[in-house]
Write a protein that holds these residues in place. Sequence first.
Motif, PDB file in Angstrom:
ATOM      1  N   ARG A 169       0.854  -1.193   0.000  1.00 24.69           N
ATOM      2  CA  ARG A 169       0.000   0.000   0.000  1.00 24.69           C
ATOM      3  C   ARG A 169       0.885   1.236   0.000  1.00 24.69           C
ATOM      4  N   SER A 170       1.425   1.524  -1.158  1.00 23.13           N
ATOM      5  CA  SER A 170       2.298   2.681  -1.325  1.00 23.13           C
ATOM      6  C   SER A 170       1.839   3.477  -2.529  1.00 23.13           C
ATOM      7  N   LYS A 171       2.545   4.560  -2.783  1.00 22.05           N
ATOM      8  CA  LYS A 171       2.261   5.395  -3.946  1.00 22.05           C
ATOM      9  C   LYS A 171       3.472   5.410  -4.859  1.00 22.05           C
ATOM     10  N   LEU A 187       2.310  -6.350 -15.646  1.00 19.52           N
ATOM     11  CA  LEU A 187       2.525  -5.578 -14.424  1.00 19.52           C
ATOM     12  C   LEU A 187       1.244  -5.575 -13.611  1.00 19.52           C
ATOM     13  N   ASP A 188       1.343  -6.059 -12.363  1.00 16.28           N
ATOM     14  CA  ASP A 188       0.199  -6.069 -11.458  1.00 16.28           C
ATOM     15  C   ASP A 188       0.570  -5.208 -10.258  1.00 16.28           C
ATOM     16  N   LEU A 189      -0.158  -4.117 -10.076  1.00 11.85           N
ATOM     17  CA  LEU A 189       0.171  -3.191  -8.993  1.00 11.85           C
ATOM     18  C   LEU A 189      -0.637  -3.438  -7.719  1.00 11.85           C
ATOM     19  N   GLY A 190      -1.533  -4.396  -7.716  1.00 16.22           N
ATOM     20  CA  GLY A 190      -2.305  -4.677  -6.510  1.00 16.22           C
ATOM     21  C   GLY A 190      -2.949  -3.447  -5.939  1.00 16.22           C
ATOM     22  N   ASP A 191      -2.613  -3.084  -4.702  1.00 11.40           N
ATOM     23  CA  ASP A 191      -3.178  -1.904  -4.027  1.00 11.40           C
ATOM     24  C   ASP A 191      -2.321  -0.656  -4.190  1.00 11.40           C
ATOM     25  N   LEU A 192      -1.301  -0.720  -5.046  1.00  9.68           N
ATOM     26  CA  LEU A 192      -0.414   0.405  -5.249  1.00  9.68           C
ATOM     27  C   LEU A 192      -1.185   1.568  -5.885  1.00  9.68           C
ATOM     28  N   ILE A 193      -0.942   2.770  -5.392  1.00  8.49           N
ATOM     29  CA  ILE A 193      -1.652   3.957  -5.894  1.00  8.49           C
ATOM     30  C   ILE A 193      -0.725   4.727  -6.831  1.00  8.49           C
ATOM     31  N   VAL A 194      -1.220   4.983  -8.045  1.00  5.86           N
ATOM     32  CA  VAL A 194      -0.453   5.760  -9.019  1.00  5.86           C
ATOM     33  C   VAL A 194      -0.936   7.202  -8.932  1.00  5.86           C
ATOM     34  N   HIS A 195      -0.002   8.136  -8.766  1.00  7.57           N
ATOM     35  CA  HIS A 195      -0.382   9.551  -8.670  1.00  7.57           C
ATOM     36  C   HIS A 195       0.444  10.411  -9.591  1.00  7.57           C
TER      37      HIS A 195
END
Length: 195
Positions: A169-171, A187-195
């Motif tokens: 759980r990061s950005k 590419l699987d980002l799961g709960d990763l937040i793209v900003h």
Amino acid sequence: LPDVFLRKLMRNMEVKDRLSLRLTCRAFENLVANSHAGHFEGAFISSFTPDKFNLVLGNESFYGIEWSNEDLELRLHLMNRLFSGISIGEFDFNIDDDFTAVCFVRDLISSRLIGILGFRVDSECQLNNSLLIMSDFPNSSYTMDLCFLPETERCLSLPPMEELCIFTRSKISSELFIKLLDIHKNLDLGDLIVH
């Protein structure tokens, strides 16, 4: 029976059958030790408990093996007496930070044909160890489950993967996201937040 037929037969034997066969006579002992064990779709090595690991090879499972030098040397010696070669479709690794484990894994899989090496990585140390193992197999494909987010430069320095999953759980910046998309096949980002 002709040697060619016996070697072909050996490629279809389970590990336990190879072990039993080698105990029958010296001729079979030599045949087992000097023959290729064939192709296994999958293998898995994990070290969930301290000082011990589990190994799954095809349908065979070996649990609670100690990381001690004596035990590891014995395991490698036994493996070398069961086959001279083996090919594995996908070999997955979930090993802790212990460098002894990495040395054993490298000895275990050296000169083996492995299609895909898969890694679960929880720390920077495990990432370094995974990259060390990958360096032994430049012609294989790789998958990785990253359970932490390394620094940007480190992320970009990873070799191209068949699949890179980041479970944290990061950005991350959209710029890093696009660069990772360009490098890795999936590419699987799961709960990763793209900003």
